[in-house]
Structure formats: structure tokens, C-alpha cells
Design a protein around this motif. Structure first.
Motif, PDB file in Angstrom:
ATOM      1  N   GLU A  18      84.371  39.115 -33.715  1.00 34.91           N
ATOM      2  CA  GLU A  18      84.329  40.699 -33.604  1.00 34.91           C
ATOM      3  C   GLU A  18      85.256  41.421 -34.738  1.00 34.91           C
ATOM      4  OE1 GLU A  18      85.527  43.884 -30.161  1.00 34.91           O
ATOM      5  OE2 GLU A  18      86.081  41.807 -29.679  1.00 34.91           O
ATOM      6  N   VAL A  19      86.538  40.494 -34.774  1.00 31.16           N
ATOM      7  CA  VAL A  19      87.570  41.046 -35.928  1.00 31.16           C
ATOM      8  C   VAL A  19      86.733  40.865 -37.227  1.00 31.16           C
ATOM      9  CG1 VAL A  19      89.517  40.632 -36.968  1.00 31.16           C
ATOM     10  CG2 VAL A  19      89.304  40.439 -34.331  1.00 31.16           C
ATOM     11  N   PHE A  20      86.234  39.597 -37.536  1.00 29.65           N
ATOM     12  CA  PHE A  20      85.623  39.528 -38.932  1.00 29.65           C
ATOM     13  C   PHE A  20      84.615  40.190 -39.057  1.00 29.65           C
ATOM     14  CE2 PHE A  20      87.269  34.860 -37.884  1.00 29.65           C
ATOM     15  CZ  PHE A  20      88.526  35.223 -38.839  1.00 29.65           C
ATOM     16  N   ASN A  80      91.263  50.910 -35.410  1.00 29.11           N
ATOM     17  CA  ASN A  80      90.584  52.165 -34.520  1.00 29.11           C
ATOM     18  C   ASN A  80      89.157  51.853 -33.570  1.00 29.11           C
ATOM     19  OD1 ASN A  80      92.446  53.688 -35.579  1.00 29.11           O
ATOM     20  ND2 ASN A  80      91.210  54.427 -37.284  1.00 29.11           N
ATOM     21  N   GLN A  81      88.441  51.109 -34.137  1.00 30.94           N
ATOM     22  CA  GLN A  81      87.423  50.541 -33.554  1.00 30.94           C
ATOM     23  C   GLN A  81      87.910  49.699 -32.153  1.00 30.94           C
ATOM     24  OE1 GLN A  81      84.064  51.450 -34.099  1.00 30.94           O
ATOM     25  NE2 GLN A  81      83.902  50.741 -32.105  1.00 30.94           N
ATOM     26  N   LEU A  87      84.178  43.511 -38.209  1.00 27.75           N
ATOM     27  CA  LEU A  87      84.680  44.554 -38.423  1.00 27.75           C
ATOM     28  C   LEU A  87      85.400  44.885 -39.923  1.00 27.75           C
ATOM     29  CD1 LEU A  87      86.309  45.837 -34.887  1.00 27.75           C
ATOM     30  CD2 LEU A  87      84.363  46.766 -36.136  1.00 27.75           C
ATOM     31  N   LEU A  88      86.016  43.593 -40.136  1.00 32.05           N
ATOM     32  CA  LEU A  88      87.055  43.507 -41.327  1.00 32.05           C
ATOM     33  C   LEU A  88      85.756  43.687 -42.643  1.00 32.05           C
ATOM     34  CD1 LEU A  88      89.340  40.928 -40.878  1.00 32.05           C
ATOM     35  CD2 LEU A  88      89.857  43.225 -41.419  1.00 32.05           C
ATOM     36  N   LYS A  89      84.828  43.027 -42.322  1.00 35.73           N
ATOM     37  CA  LYS A  89      83.374  43.029 -43.180  1.00 35.73           C
ATOM     38  C   LYS A  89      83.085  44.122 -43.585  1.00 35.73           C
ATOM     39  CE  LYS A  89      79.032  40.459 -44.310  1.00 35.73           C
ATOM     40  NZ  LYS A  89      78.160  39.473 -43.787  1.00 35.73           N
ATOM     41  N   LYS A  90      82.623  45.022 -42.545  1.00 34.72           N
ATOM     42  CA  LYS A  90      82.353  46.565 -42.718  1.00 34.72           C
ATOM     43  C   LYS A  90      83.449  47.211 -43.307  1.00 34.72           C
ATOM     44  CE  LYS A  90      81.046  50.357 -39.639  1.00 34.72           C
ATOM     45  NZ  LYS A  90      81.075  50.583 -38.317  1.00 34.72           N
ATOM     46  N   MET A  91      84.463  47.378 -43.040  1.00 30.75           N
ATOM     47  CA  MET A  91      85.463  48.056 -43.722  1.00 30.75           C
ATOM     48  C   MET A  91      85.413  47.669 -45.144  1.00 30.75           C
ATOM     49  SD  MET A  91      89.202  47.808 -41.406  1.00 30.75           S
ATOM     50  CE  MET A  91      89.817  47.376 -42.909  1.00 30.75           C
ATOM     51  N   ILE A  92      85.414  46.359 -45.567  1.00 31.79           N
ATOM     52  CA  ILE A  92      85.247  45.965 -47.079  1.00 31.79           C
ATOM     53  C   ILE A  92      84.005  46.763 -47.644  1.00 31.79           C
ATOM     54  CG2 ILE A  92      85.069  44.176 -48.603  1.00 31.79           C
ATOM     55  CD1 ILE A  92      86.716  42.459 -46.708  1.00 31.79           C
ATOM     56  N   LYS A  93      83.002  46.479 -47.153  1.00 38.19           N
ATOM     57  CA  LYS A  93      81.755  47.096 -47.400  1.00 38.19           C
ATOM     58  C   LYS A  93      82.003  48.664 -47.773  1.00 38.19           C
ATOM     59  CE  LYS A  93      78.174  44.010 -46.052  1.00 38.19           C
ATOM     60  NZ  LYS A  93      77.102  43.815 -45.327  1.00 38.19           N
ATOM     61  N   GLU A  94      82.652  49.293 -46.834  1.00 44.15           N
ATOM     62  CA  GLU A  94      82.802  50.581 -46.816  1.00 44.15           C
ATOM     63  C   GLU A  94      83.728  51.305 -47.959  1.00 44.15           C
ATOM     64  OE1 GLU A  94      83.997  51.927 -42.998  1.00 44.15           O
ATOM     65  OE2 GLU A  94      81.934  51.874 -42.184  1.00 44.15           O
ATOM     66  N   ASP A  95      84.694  50.460 -48.342  1.00 43.94           N
ATOM     67  CA  ASP A  95      85.602  50.454 -49.342  1.00 43.94           C
ATOM     68  C   ASP A  95      85.152  50.268 -50.798  1.00 43.94           C
ATOM     69  OD1 ASP A  95      87.765  51.099 -47.742  1.00 43.94           O
ATOM     70  OD2 ASP A  95      88.770  49.229 -47.949  1.00 43.94           O
ATOM     71  N   ILE A  96      84.120  49.575 -50.786  1.00 44.57           N
ATOM     72  CA  ILE A  96      83.395  49.280 -52.100  1.00 44.57           C
ATOM     73  C   ILE A  96      82.653  50.563 -52.472  1.00 44.57           C
ATOM     74  CG2 ILE A  96      81.635  47.851 -53.301  1.00 44.57           C
ATOM     75  CD1 ILE A  96      82.727  45.301 -51.663  1.00 44.57           C
ATOM     76  N   LYS A  97      82.132  51.340 -51.582  1.00 47.86           N
ATOM     77  CA  LYS A  97      80.999  52.273 -51.683  1.00 47.86           C
ATOM     78  C   LYS A  97      81.826  53.407 -52.444  1.00 47.86           C
ATOM     79  CE  LYS A  97      77.773  50.994 -48.143  1.00 47.86           C
ATOM     80  NZ  LYS A  97      77.204  51.419 -47.038  1.00 47.86           N
ATOM     81  N   LEU A 147      94.997  42.887 -27.668  1.00 46.92           N
ATOM     82  CA  LEU A 147      93.492  43.507 -27.196  1.00 46.92           C
ATOM     83  C   LEU A 147      92.684  42.306 -26.451  1.00 46.92           C
ATOM     84  CD1 LEU A 147      93.163  45.600 -30.483  1.00 46.92           C
ATOM     85  CD2 LEU A 147      94.198  46.206 -28.288  1.00 46.92           C
ATOM     86  N   ASP A 148      92.996  41.311 -26.206  1.00 48.58           N
ATOM     87  CA  ASP A 148      92.303  40.383 -25.696  1.00 48.58           C
ATOM     88  C   ASP A 148      91.073  40.024 -26.106  1.00 48.58           C
ATOM     89  OD1 ASP A 148      94.096  40.010 -23.250  1.00 48.58           O
ATOM     90  OD2 ASP A 148      93.438  41.611 -22.479  1.00 48.58           O
ATOM     91  N   VAL A 149      91.137  39.928 -27.538  1.00 48.19           N
ATOM     92  CA  VAL A 149      89.884  39.625 -28.318  1.00 48.19           C
ATOM     93  C   VAL A 149      89.565  38.193 -28.122  1.00 48.19           C
ATOM     94  CG1 VAL A 149      88.698  39.443 -30.349  1.00 48.19           C
ATOM     95  CG2 VAL A 149      90.334  41.306 -30.168  1.00 48.19           C
ATOM     96  N   GLU A 150      88.498  37.861 -27.497  1.00 48.23           N
ATOM     97  CA  GLU A 150      88.057  36.407 -27.325  1.00 48.23           C
ATOM     98  C   GLU A 150      87.294  35.865 -28.233  1.00 48.23           C
ATOM     99  OE1 GLU A 150      86.157  36.097 -23.432  1.00 48.23           O
ATOM    100  OE2 GLU A 150      87.857  37.374 -22.524  1.00 48.23           O
ATOM    101  N   ASP A 151      86.575  36.731 -29.038  1.00 49.59           N
ATOM    102  CA  ASP A 151      85.736  36.289 -30.043  1.00 49.59           C
ATOM    103  C   ASP A 151      86.190  36.794 -31.671  1.00 49.59           C
ATOM    104  OD1 ASP A 151      83.682  35.316 -31.724  1.00 49.59           O
ATOM    105  OD2 ASP A 151      81.911  36.377 -30.781  1.00 49.59           O
ATOM    106  N   MET A 152      86.891  35.942 -32.265  1.00 46.41           N
ATOM    107  CA  MET A 152      87.156  36.128 -33.403  1.00 46.41           C
ATOM    108  C   MET A 152      86.160  36.928 -34.583  1.00 46.41           C
ATOM    109  SD  MET A 152      90.632  36.450 -33.875  1.00 46.41           S
ATOM    110  CE  MET A 152      90.808  36.516 -35.631  1.00 46.41           C
TER     111      MET A 152
END
Length: 71
Positions: free
Chosen positions: A57-59, A3-4, A61-71, A50-55
Motif C-alpha cells: 500500500e505504501v509502495f 495524505n492518502q 502510493l510512493l510509486k504514484k507520487m514519483i510518477k506525478e513528480d516526473i510529469k 496507521l496500522d498498515v498491514e501491507d507495505m
């Protein structure tokens, strides 16, 4: 995560489907956190579409998602 990335690039799930060939249902599950795992092939297609040049960015966002799931 998705989504982000979509929001940052002003792209819809349908447009991402057209660019990647990944089923809209699968993309929706990823976008809504209903899918626990992502196939590397799908991740690769999404990053390219999505033309993501810097992975990092993805990592980050994934880290943020994992932290939110733990809460």
C-alpha cells in the motif's frame, strides 16, 4: 502519500504526530511533497501508527507520487 493514508483512516496530521512523535512540521512537509526523503525510522513509525498491514500500500502510493513528480 501520507495524505492518502490519513484520509483513508480519517486521521489528522496532529493525531499522527501524537501517535508517532514525529514533528508536525516534518509530517506536513511529507504530506505536501516538500520533503524529498523520508527517514526509515519515520516510515516505520507512520506505518505502525496507521496500522498498515501491507507495505505494498505504501509502495504503490510512493510509486504514484514519483510518477506525478516526473510529469
Amino acid at each position: 502519500m501520507i495524505n492518502q493514508l490519513l484520509s483513508d483512516r480519517d486521521i489528522s496530521l496532529t493525531q499522527l504526530y501524537i501517535k508517532t512523535g514525529i514533528r508536525v512540521a516534518a509530517l506536513s512537509e511529507l504530506a505536501n511533497g516538500k520533503r524529498q526523503r523520508i527517514q526509515f525510522e519515520h516510515l516505520e513509525k507512520i506505518v505502525q501508527a496507521l496500522d498498515v498491514e501491507d507495505m505494498n500500500e505504501v509502495f504503490l502510493l510512493l510509486k504514484k507520487m514519483i510518477k506525478e513528480d516526473i510529469k
